[in-house]
Write an enzyme that holds these catalytic residues in place. Structure first.
Site, PDB file in Angstrom:
ATOM      1  N   SER A   1      -6.945   5.551   3.771  1.00 40.09           N
ATOM      2  CA  SER A   1      -7.008   4.661   2.604  1.00 40.09           C
ATOM      3  C   SER A   1      -7.355   3.240   3.048  1.00 40.09           C
ATOM      4  CB  SER A   1      -5.659   4.637   1.881  1.00 40.09           C
ATOM      5  OG  SER A   1      -5.546   5.726   0.995  1.00 40.09           O
TER       6      SER A   1
ATOM      7  N   GLY B   1      -2.927   8.191  -4.240  1.00 41.08           N
ATOM      8  CA  GLY B   1      -2.294   9.399  -4.774  1.00 41.08           C
ATOM      9  C   GLY B   1      -1.059   9.804  -3.989  1.00 41.08           C
ATOM     10  N   ASP B   2      -0.332  10.741  -4.545  1.00 45.96           N
ATOM     11  CA  ASP B   2       0.801  11.404  -3.873  1.00 45.96           C
ATOM     12  C   ASP B   2       1.013  12.696  -4.674  1.00 45.96           C
ATOM     13  OD1 ASP B   2       3.116  10.860  -1.782  1.00 45.96           O
ATOM     14  OD2 ASP B   2       4.145  11.620  -3.537  1.00 45.96           O
TER      15      ASP B   2
ATOM     16  N   ASN C   1      -2.497  18.929  -1.645  1.00 44.13           N
ATOM     17  CA  ASN C   1      -3.514  18.239  -0.843  1.00 44.13           C
ATOM     18  C   ASN C   1      -3.177  18.246   0.648  1.00 44.13           C
ATOM     19  OD1 ASN C   1      -4.055  15.214   0.360  1.00 44.13           O
ATOM     20  ND2 ASN C   1      -5.845  16.113  -0.623  1.00 44.13           N
TER      21      ASN C   1
ATOM     22  N   THR D   1      -4.673  13.322   5.243  1.00 42.91           N
ATOM     23  CA  THR D   1      -3.255  13.495   5.616  1.00 42.91           C
ATOM     24  C   THR D   1      -3.073  14.812   6.371  1.00 42.91           C
ATOM     25  OG1 THR D   1      -2.688  12.275   3.625  1.00 42.91           O
ATOM     26  CG2 THR D   1      -0.895  13.386   4.749  1.00 42.91           C
TER      27      THR D   1
ATOM     28  N   LYS E   1       0.865  -1.184   0.000  1.00 38.14           N
ATOM     29  CA  LYS E   1       0.000   0.000   0.000  1.00 38.14           C
ATOM     30  C   LYS E   1       0.891   1.219   0.000  1.00 38.14           C
ATOM     31  CE  LYS E   1      -4.035   1.955   0.385  1.00 38.14           C
ATOM     32  NZ  LYS E   1      -3.691   2.649  -0.893  1.00 38.14           N
TER      33      LYS E   1
ATOM     34  N   LYS F   1       5.506   3.353   8.358  1.00 35.37           N
ATOM     35  CA  LYS F   1       4.321   4.190   8.525  1.00 35.37           C
ATOM     36  C   LYS F   1       3.062   3.319   8.580  1.00 35.37           C
ATOM     37  CE  LYS F   1       4.164   7.505   5.613  1.00 35.37           C
ATOM     38  NZ  LYS F   1       3.948   8.517   4.582  1.00 35.37           N
TER      39      LYS F   1
ATOM     40  N   LYS G   1       5.326   1.780  -3.141  1.00 39.66           N
ATOM     41  CA  LYS G   1       5.223   3.141  -3.690  1.00 39.66           C
ATOM     42  C   LYS G   1       5.464   3.068  -5.190  1.00 39.66           C
ATOM     43  CE  LYS G   1       4.616   7.441  -2.367  1.00 39.66           C
ATOM     44  NZ  LYS G   1       3.805   7.994  -1.276  1.00 39.66           N
TER      45      LYS G   1
ATOM     46  N   GLN H   1       7.263   3.851   3.845  1.00 43.40           N
ATOM     47  CA  GLN H   1       5.862   3.421   3.899  1.00 43.40           C
ATOM     48  C   GLN H   1       5.684   2.146   4.735  1.00 43.40           C
ATOM     49  OE1 GLN H   1       3.792   5.422   1.467  1.00 43.40           O
ATOM     50  NE2 GLN H   1       2.192   4.819   2.883  1.00 43.40           N
TER      51      GLN H   1
HETATM   52  P1  NDP Z   1       0.448  17.784  -4.189  1.00 43.13           P
HETATM   53  O1  NDP Z   1       0.899  17.438  -5.552  1.00 43.13           O
HETATM   54  O2  NDP Z   1      -1.000  17.927  -3.921  1.00 43.13           O
HETATM   55  O3  NDP Z   1       1.173  19.104  -3.674  1.00 43.13           O
HETATM   56  C1  NDP Z   1       2.561  19.169  -3.601  1.00 43.13           C
HETATM   57  C2  NDP Z   1       2.934  20.548  -3.107  1.00 43.13           C
HETATM   58  O4  NDP Z   1       4.339  20.569  -2.843  1.00 43.13           O
HETATM   59  C3  NDP Z   1       2.699  21.637  -4.145  1.00 43.13           C
HETATM   60  O5  NDP Z   1       2.430  22.843  -3.496  1.00 43.13           O
HETATM   61  C4  NDP Z   1       4.032  21.682  -4.885  1.00 43.13           C
HETATM   62  O6  NDP Z   1       4.297  22.915  -5.529  1.00 43.13           O
HETATM   63  C5  NDP Z   1       5.007  21.465  -3.742  1.00 43.13           C
HETATM   64  N1  NDP Z   1       6.223  20.831  -4.271  1.00 43.13           N
HETATM   65  C6  NDP Z   1       6.322  19.632  -4.882  1.00 43.13           C
HETATM   66  N2  NDP Z   1       7.587  19.378  -5.256  1.00 43.13           N
HETATM   67  C7  NDP Z   1       8.282  20.453  -4.876  1.00 43.13           C
HETATM   68  C8  NDP Z   1       9.646  20.796  -4.977  1.00 43.13           C
HETATM   69  N3  NDP Z   1      10.545  19.991  -5.562  1.00 43.13           N
HETATM   70  N4  NDP Z   1      10.030  21.983  -4.430  1.00 43.13           N
HETATM   71  C9  NDP Z   1       9.121  22.807  -3.830  1.00 43.13           C
HETATM   72  N5  NDP Z   1       7.813  22.522  -3.709  1.00 43.13           N
HETATM   73  C10 NDP Z   1       7.415  21.370  -4.220  1.00 43.13           C
HETATM   74  O7  NDP Z   1       1.077  16.644  -3.248  1.00 43.13           O
HETATM   75  P2  NDP Z   1       0.646  16.213  -1.768  1.00 43.13           P
HETATM   76  O8  NDP Z   1       0.150  17.380  -1.003  1.00 43.13           O
HETATM   77  O9  NDP Z   1      -0.210  15.011  -1.907  1.00 43.13           O
HETATM   78  O10 NDP Z   1       2.040  15.702  -1.184  1.00 43.13           O
HETATM   79  C11 NDP Z   1       2.937  16.563  -0.485  1.00 43.13           C
HETATM   80  C12 NDP Z   1       3.874  15.731   0.369  1.00 43.13           C
HETATM   81  O11 NDP Z   1       3.110  14.938   1.300  1.00 43.13           O
HETATM   82  C13 NDP Z   1       4.744  14.734  -0.397  1.00 43.13           C
HETATM   83  O12 NDP Z   1       5.978  14.597   0.271  1.00 43.13           O
HETATM   84  C14 NDP Z   1       3.973  13.431  -0.249  1.00 43.13           C
HETATM   85  O13 NDP Z   1       4.794  12.298  -0.403  1.00 43.13           O
HETATM   86  C15 NDP Z   1       3.462  13.566   1.181  1.00 43.13           C
HETATM   87  N6  NDP Z   1       2.329  12.748   1.534  1.00 43.13           N
HETATM   88  C16 NDP Z   1       1.154  12.813   0.822  1.00 43.13           C
HETATM   89  C17 NDP Z   1       0.074  12.045   1.206  1.00 43.13           C
HETATM   90  C18 NDP Z   1      -1.253  12.172   0.546  1.00 43.13           C
HETATM   91  O14 NDP Z   1      -2.222  11.570   1.048  1.00 43.13           O
HETATM   92  N7  NDP Z   1      -1.401  12.921  -0.524  1.00 43.13           N
HETATM   93  C19 NDP Z   1       0.174  11.068   2.318  1.00 43.13           C
HETATM   94  C20 NDP Z   1       1.409  11.153   3.056  1.00 43.13           C
HETATM   95  C21 NDP Z   1       2.441  11.942   2.643  1.00 43.13           C
HETATM   96  P3  NDP Z   1       4.237  22.996  -7.132  1.00 43.13           P
HETATM   97  O15 NDP Z   1       2.776  22.961  -7.470  1.00 43.13           O
HETATM   98  O16 NDP Z   1       4.907  24.272  -7.466  1.00 43.13           O
HETATM   99  O17 NDP Z   1       4.996  21.793  -7.645  1.00 43.13           O
END
Ligand code: NDP
Length: 447
Positions: A379, A167-168, A243, A212, A92, A116, A128, A113
């Site tokens: 999830s 998603g991620d 997200n 999250t 997962k 976690k 992943k 993961q």
């Molecule tokens: P999204 O795609 O919804 O948002 C990502 C955010 O981070 C955007 O604001 C993006 O900006 C910014 N970002 C991404 N890459 C970079 C970078 N290299 N430098 C600066 N800013 C960056 O992703 P999520 O919110 O889903 O995920 C964010 C984090 O949370 C990740 O590390 C993910 O692995 C982790 N996570 C997510 C979960 C989930 O349920 N979605 C669960 C657990 C962890 P821009 O639009 O400019 O790229």
């Protein structure tokens, strides 16, 4: 051989066998450091090649993803799925679509993961996946064709009892829809348990979108209470605006905080009076625009394309964007400015140097594998609803999420104390997550 020598030799071998994967090395080094404490107390956890097996994925898939863009040109991306450990349940973990994706990044995420998912207390293994595809600037039709091509290969390797992606970064409700549609077509069955983060009318769960970010706020709230603090009246910085960030901002403000800044990869927005969450959702979720648009449309907000978001004085920092976004220098600035708490919404956003600074400067720190586990936990709740063809209310599901996050905090705190590192939630999370998986692996034999 002492435990330190034994663990160093495992790590040296891992570096040789996984060259050029610095994020994977970083994630493993942090866990192995905590495991030295366990091995000194319970040496049987080194039996049967357990640590070497834990650091080697059960299966790693790399595949070609060809698709046709709106100009009729063929584009070729690379797809990945790392099925790391299924001792506790089906693999997962999310799918990430971002140009920086490579095998090492997917392996670090898959490795994290495992622990976690173990901490959630739910029966899920660790995996992943993703692609170096960049969704930015692509039309809906291009996103759809890419997702269909990606799933055309991936569908052979997933299933409700085998591997359940979600998603991620770069993969939200729209992408899960296209991926699920193609899976359903190829498999010729409506197997809702094969993906999570689905739409509410076709097997999705209430609270998954928020999970999250809300879970991060619930975990942080427990950490604050344990140290005599609270969200009410505090100033919070949340990096990112995706997200995780949006729902962390929403819940932190509901719990009484003022969120004074958020960001994207082009810059950050200062919001001294707090964030207008409805406006932020409109800009990011509906219109899919940059954070600068928010600052253009909200009078009290200012946009900063230069400088670091971590330079603002705050009480609590919640990094919610991406790996290694907060380094040692940024951690020192946070500490100098009086920040007392850091909790990770993103995966591994703090560098090893930053974590050292938190320890030296007495910043209470919730590592991602514990603090952001609410997404995968919900999830797993979606999988439970799919298995019994049910759908639970928002309040009921949110209460389950809340209880899971409180339990994760308690588990990290009690485990850290039991192993002589009271208040070190990195050690608590790593050891508690590890022991459950390790016990299952030992019980199931050398496989
Ligand atoms: P999204 O795609 O919804 O948002 C990502 C955010 O981070 C955007 O604001 C993006 O900006 C910014 N970002 C991404 N890459 C970079 C970078 N290299 N430098 C600066 N800013 C960056 O992703 P999520 O919110 O889903 O995920 C964010 C984090 O949370 C990740 O590390 C993910 O692995 C982790 N996570 C997510 C979960 C989930 O349920 N979605 C669960 C657990 C962890 P821009 O639009 O400019 O790229």
């Amino acid at each position: 051989m002492s435990v330190d020598e034994q663990v160093s030799s495992y790590y040296d071998m891992l570096l040789k066998r996984n060259a050029g994967e610095p994020e994977f090395h970083q994630a493993v080094a942090e866990v192995l450091d905590s495991l030295k404490i366990v091995l000194n107390k319970d040496p049987h956890y080194a039996d049967y090649g357990l640590i070497q097996r834990l650091c080697e994925p059960e299966r790693q898939l790399i595949f070609r993803v060809p698709w046709v863009d709106d100009n009729g040109d063929v584009q070729v991306n690379r797809g990945f799925r790392v099925q790391f450990n299924s001792a506790l349940g089906p693999y997962k973990g999310g799918l990430r679509f971002h140009p920086s994706v490579n095998l090492g990044i997917i392996k670090f995420l898959g490795f994290e993961q495992i622990f976690k998912n173990s901490l959630t207390g739910l029966p899920i293994g660790g995996g992943k996946g993703g692609s170096d595809f960049d969704p930015k600037g692509k039309s809906d039709a291009e996103i759809m064709r890419f997702c269909q091509s990606f799933m055309t290969e991936l569908h052979r390797h997933i299933g409700e009892y085998r591997d359940v992606p979600a998603g991620d970064i770069g993969v939200g409700g729209r992408e899960i829809g296209y991926l699920f549609g193609q899976y359903r077509r190829l498999a010729n069955k409506h197997e809702s348990g094969v993906l999570t983060g689905k739409g509410l009318t076709w097997g999705g769960s209430l609270v998954r979108t928020e999970a999250t970010g809300y879970g991060l706020a619930y975990f942080t709230n427990e950490m604050l209470k344990a140290h005599g603090a609270e969200f009410t009246g505090s100033k919070v910085i949340v990096s990112g605006s995706g997200n995780v960030a949006i729902y962390a901002i929403e819940k932190a403000q509901e719990l009484g905080a003022t969120v004074i800044a958020f960001s994207d990869s082009s810059g950050w927005v200062h919001t001294p009076n707090g964030v207008d969450v409805a406006k932020l959702k409109d800009v990011k979720e509906v219109r899919r625009e940059r954070v600068s648009t928010y600052a253009d449309e909200v009078e009290s907000a200012t946009y900063h394309p230069e400088g670091s978001i971590w330079e603002l004085p705050c009480d609590i920092a919640l990094p919610c964007a991406t790996q290694n976004e907060l380094d040692g220098a940024a951690a020192r600035t946070l500490a100098d400015n009086g920040c007392k708490f850091v909790a990770e919404g993103a995966n591994m956003p703090s560098t090893a140097d930053a974590i050292e600074v938190y320890r030296e400067r007495g910043i209470h720190f919730g590592p991602g594998k514990a603090a952001n586990a609410g997404g995968v936990a919900t999830s797993a709740l979606e999988m439970q609803q799919n298995a019994c063809r049910d759908s639970w209310s928002f309040d009921y599901t949110d209460k389950l999420l809340h209880d899971i996050m409180s339990n994760i905090f308690k588990t990290c705190a009690t485990t850290a104390k039991e192993y002589g590192h009271d208040g070190d939630y990195v050690i608590g999370a790593n050891i508690a997550g590890f022991k459950k998986v390790a016990d299952a692996m030992l019980a199931q034999g050398v496989i």
